[in-house]
Design an enzyme around this catalytic site. Structure first.
Site, PDB file in Angstrom:
ATOM      1  N   ILE A 138       0.430  -1.080   0.648  1.00 58.92           N
ATOM      2  CA  ILE A 138       0.381   0.051  -0.296  1.00 58.92           C
ATOM      3  C   ILE A 138       0.810   1.101   0.185  1.00 58.92           C
ATOM      4  CG2 ILE A 138      -1.794   1.095   0.481  1.00 58.92           C
ATOM      5  CD1 ILE A 138      -2.730  -1.268  -0.458  1.00 58.92           C
ATOM      6  N   LYS A 139       0.689   2.183  -0.760  1.00 58.25           N
ATOM      7  CA  LYS A 139       0.918   3.528  -1.371  1.00 58.25           C
ATOM      8  C   LYS A 139       0.673   4.512  -0.149  1.00 58.25           C
ATOM      9  CE  LYS A 139       3.912   4.898  -5.459  1.00 58.25           C
ATOM     10  NZ  LYS A 139       3.612   4.490  -6.665  1.00 58.25           N
ATOM     11  N   ILE A 140       1.823   4.882   0.457  1.00 56.72           N
ATOM     12  CA  ILE A 140       1.007   6.618   1.237  1.00 56.72           C
ATOM     13  C   ILE A 140       2.863   6.942   1.217  1.00 56.72           C
ATOM     14  CG2 ILE A 140       1.088   6.650   4.382  1.00 56.72           C
ATOM     15  CD1 ILE A 140       0.399   3.535   4.677  1.00 56.72           C
TER      16      ILE A 140
END
Length: 367
Positions: A138-140
């Protein structure tokens, strides 16, 4: 030997910075994995906006979901996860063979959450659970709110690709958030093996100062920043704090070079691939740049772990009036704004396509 294979043998993973349904259905992604040493991929709102807006690959699925009452973000994430879970399955053999180090795909939370820590954590946990794939990051974003979310998301056991990092300092903040999350898991008796990568954007530095420095310094700032950050990365991996975590079973948060397509027509189109070859790193590559590198790219050697001449070169930029710290903050803010714009454009595209396709017959035409 292909230049991509040379980078792979040097110890650098090559990921594709693209995902479209056409890449999957045509077998092109499988060919890149088989023939071009591609071992993962990344996505972002701009990539999905272009893929959905400019092709009809998604139309049938959009129509079906719209008729089932889906709309907006919920509809988009279903589309994105259909692509990314299929890609994740293609990379699963690599993921298994490397003990979870490689073979990843990435999905970004809504960029509208860039300043919302709690919203980011909730979205990250939900999306990862929805994907049901162990090799999906998951890209944050590495914004202030994002850094706080990264620690909590890692503690929750969700793998994270930290995006929108532009400087050594941005990287260190992301690395420390990752380590805090792992340290808390160990203290709580939880498994230390939660993967992460830290994505440092390169070419945008050179775009930002292209008309503000002497010609001798053009297209050199992004690489200098990369070399400085690589030294910080190697120093961190050798430090006692990380060695203790590694001894407890933690995976290193690998450094990833992002935005590695050359933006200057006067510069070599494979500039950042040849210059940022480095063991234990990742380069996520636009498809056009990947094909150019296969055709005429060269691997001349690896980045020096001590940063080489990065500090001397950065001093030249400082004398030319470039304030790296201030520019890094600007680039991160502009990057977040750019992704938010792409997100809003994407949502508009989903809305308009949903309306038009829901009224059309499955075979085309109006009822």
């Amino acid at each position: 030997m292909k230049s991509t294979q040379q980078l792979h043998d040097l110890g650098q993973s090559l990921w594709l910075d693209n995902i479209t349904r056409g890449l999957l259905t045509s077998g092109t992604l499988e060919r890149y994995i088989r023939d071009l040493s591609i071992t993962g991929l990344t996505s972002n709102p701009t990539i999905f906006d272009q893929a959905i807006r400019n092709t009809d690959f998604y139309d049938a699925a959009i129509r079906q979901k719209a008729l089932a009452g889906k709309s907006g973000e919920a509809l988009f994430f279903e589309l994105a996860l259909e692509d990314l879970t299929q890609a994740a399955d293609l990379f699963r053999p690599v993921h298994n063979a490397t003990g979870g180090v490689d073979g990843w795909v990435s999905l970004e939370v809504s960029p509208l959450l860039a300043d919302d820590t709690e919203g980011t954590i909730q979205a990250a946990v939900q999306l990862h659970a929805q994907a049901q794939r162990p090799n999906l990051f998951i890209k944050i974003p590495g914004t202030d709110a994002g850094i706080a979310a990264i620690e909590e998301t890692i503690f929750a056991g969700v793998p994270v690709n930290v995006t929108l990092l532009f400087s050594r300092e941005h990287y260190i903040a992301a690395a420390e958030a990752y380590m805090r999350g792992i340290e808390r898991r160990i203290a709580a008796g939880l498994d230390a093996e939660v993967a992460s990568v830290a994505s440092v954007f390169v070419s945008r530095w050179d775009v930002a100062i292209k008309d503000k420095v002497p010609d001798a310094l053009r297209n050199r700032l992004g690489i200098a920043i990369g070399m400085r950050t690589y030294k910080a990365y190697r120093d961190l991996l050798a430090a006692p704090r990380w060695q203790k975590l590694a001894g407890a079973g933690a995976l290193p948060q690998r450094l990833l070079w992002a935005s590695t397509g050359s933006k200057d027509p006067a510069a070599p189109d494979t500039l950042y691939l040849g210059a940022l070859a480095a063991p234990d790193t990742i380069n996520t590559i636009p498809e056009k740049t990947l094909l150019a590198f296969v055709e005429h790219g060269e691997v001349k050697g690896a980045l020096p772990p001590d940063g080489g001449d990065a500090e001397a070169l950065l001093a030249e930029f400082a004398r030319a009036g470039v304030d790296n710290a201030a520019l890094a903050a600007i680039l991160q803010r502009e990057g977040a704004q750019s992704f938010a714009k792409s997100w809003n454009d994407l949502m508009d595209c989903i809305t308009s396509k949903s309306a038009a396709l829901a009224q059309a017959r499955p075979g085309g035409g109006k009822p």
